[in-house]
Design an enzyme around this catalytic site. Structure first.
Site: not given
Ligand SMILES: Nc1nc2c(c(CN[C@H]3C=C[C@H](O)[C@@H]3O)cn2[C@@H]2O[C@H](COP(=O)(O)O)[C@@H](O)[C@H]2O)c(=O)[nH]1
Length: 306
Positions: A213, A215, A283
Site C-alpha cells: 500500500f 502510503d 508491507d
Molecule cells: N503501507 C501501509 N500504510 C498504512 C498502514 C496503516 C495501518 N494498517 C493497519 C493494519 C494492520 C496494522 O495493525 C495497522 O494498524 C496505515 N497506513 C498509512 O500510514 C500513514 C499513516 O501513518 P501515521 O501518520 O504515522 O499514522 C497513512 O498514509 C496511512 O494511510 C499499513 O498497514 N500499511
C-alpha cells in the site's frame, strides 16, 4: 492487481528522481536471512473486531478515511482506528449507511474526539457521504454485502470498490500513461484478511495478488534502508519538509517505485531462499518499522488516497 504491477513497473523504468537499488535490496534480504519478521495485524490493539458484518463496516469506513494524517502533527492512524472503535462500542449504529450520509465536519470531529479541523476535513466528509450513499444504493447498506459480492477474490473486491466508490480510484497520470496504485482499496482487502485471519470475510484465494500500500511511511522506510535512492533535489525537498504536489512526477515515482521494490524483494526471497511471501506481510513489517521510528522523514503530499 496486474494493472498496479504493470503501471508501477513502467514508472520505475522511466523514473528520473527515484531508483530502486537492487544490491541494497539483496543486502536487506540477506540481513534478515530471507525471513520477513512476522508482525501481527492489529499489533497495536486498536481495531474493532466482533467477527461479524459490523467489523466489515468498520474496516470499510476506516479505510475510506485512511489518508493524510501528517498535516496535524498530533493526529495519526492509531487515533482514527481507536476512536472509530470507541464510537461503535458506544453506539452500534454510528457507522450505518444512513448515518454516514449525514455527518457534517463538526460531527465527524466529535465522533473522532478531535478538537480542531481535521486535515482535508471537507474531503473526509464527502467520502463518508459517498460510502453511505453507495452502500445504501447497491449493497443494502452493508459493506459485508460488498465483500460477499466479490466471490472470495481480493482482485474482484478491489475492482468492485473502485467501480462503485470513486473516492477509492487512486490513480495518476505519469508521462502520458495512467498509473494505478489503489492504496486504500487494496488495504481494505488486506485489513479483512488480517482481522479475520484469512477466514470468513477475510478469505481470499488470491491474496497474493495484492501489492503493498503505497502510503507515506513505507517509501520512507525503503529510503532509510537504502533500497530507494532519491535524486539530490528530491532528497533535499523531503528533508526540508517541502510539500510535494499530488500527481507530480516525483510523487508518482516515490509511490510506484515502492511497489516495485517490494515486488523485487518477493522475487528475491523466492529465488534465493525458496520462500513465498505475500506483499501484505512485507508491507506490515515495513510499516510497523516506520511508525515506530519518530525521526522518520516522509514525503508530504496532500492527498485523499493515502
Ligand atoms: N503501507 C501501509 N500504510 C498504512 C498502514 C496503516 C495501518 N494498517 C493497519 C493494519 C494492520 C496494522 O495493525 C495497522 O494498524 C496505515 N497506513 C498509512 O500510514 C500513514 C499513516 O501513518 P501515521 O501518520 O504515522 O499514522 C497513512 O498514509 C496511512 O494511510 C499499513 O498497514 N500499511
Amino acid at each position: 492487481m496486474e494493472e498496479v504491477r504493470i503501471s508501477s513497473a513502467w514508472v520505475a523504468s522511466h523514473s528520473n528522481h527515484v531508483k530502486v537499488d537492487s544490491s541494497e535490496l539483496e543486502r536487506v534480504v540477506d540481513n534478515i536471512q530471507g525471513s520477513i519478521p512476522k508482525v501481527e495485524w492489529n499489533f497495536e490493539g486498536i481495531h474493532y473486531f466482533d467477527n461479524g458484518p459490523l467489523t466489515v463496516q468498520y474496516l470499510f469506513v476506516l479505510d475510506a478515511l485512511n489518508f493524510c494524517f501528517w498535516p496535524d502533527k498530533d493526529l495519526d492512524y492509531n487515533h482514527l482506528a481507536s476512536e472509530l472503535k470507541a464510537a461503535l462500542l458506544n453506539d452500534k449504529s454510528a457507522l450505518d449507511a444512513d448515518r454516514l450520509q449525514s455527518y457534517t465536519g463538526p460531527q465527524l470531529r466529535q465522533l473522532l474526539k478531535w478538537p480542531r479541523v481535521l486535515p482535508l476535513e471537507e474531503e473526509r466528509v464527502r467520502l463518508l457521504h459517498e460510502v453511505g450513499q453507495e452502500l445504501e444504493r447497491s449493497f443494502g447498506g452493508e459493506a459485508a454485502n460488498l465483500v460477499k459480492a466479490c466471490g472470495k477474490s481480493a482482485v474482484s473486491l478491489v475492482t468492485l470498490v473502485a467501480r462503485h466508490f470513486p473516492g477509492f480510484r487512486d490513480h495518476s497520470l505519469y508521462k502520458g500513461r495512467q498509473v494505478f496504485l489503489y492504496k486504500r482499496a487494496q488495504i481494505f482487502a488486506a485489513d479483512l484478511w488480517g482481522a479475520f485471519k484469512g477466514q470468513g470475510y477475510g478469505y481470499f484465494y488470491d491474496i497474493s495478488s495484492v501489492t503493498i500500500f503505497a502510503d507515506y511511511i513505507v517509501p520512507a522506510v525503503l529510503r532509510q534502508l537504502g533500497v530507494l535512492r532519491y535524486s539530490l533535489e528530491l532528497s533535499s525537498s523531503i528533508d526540508a519538509k517541502d510539500e510535494i504536489s499530488p500527481g507530480s512526477e516525483q510523487e508518482v515515482e516515490i509511490r510506484a517505485c515502492s511497489i516495485v521494490a517490494v515486488e523485487k524483494m518477493r522475487e528475491l526471497l523466492e529465488r534465493k531462499f525458496g520462500k513465498q511471501v505475500l506483499s501484505v506481510e512485507i508491507d506490515l513489517w515495513l510499516w510497523a518499522m516506520g511508525v515506530q521510528n519518530p525521526s522518520l522523514k516522509h514525503h508530504r503530499t496532500l492527498s485523499i488516497y493515502y
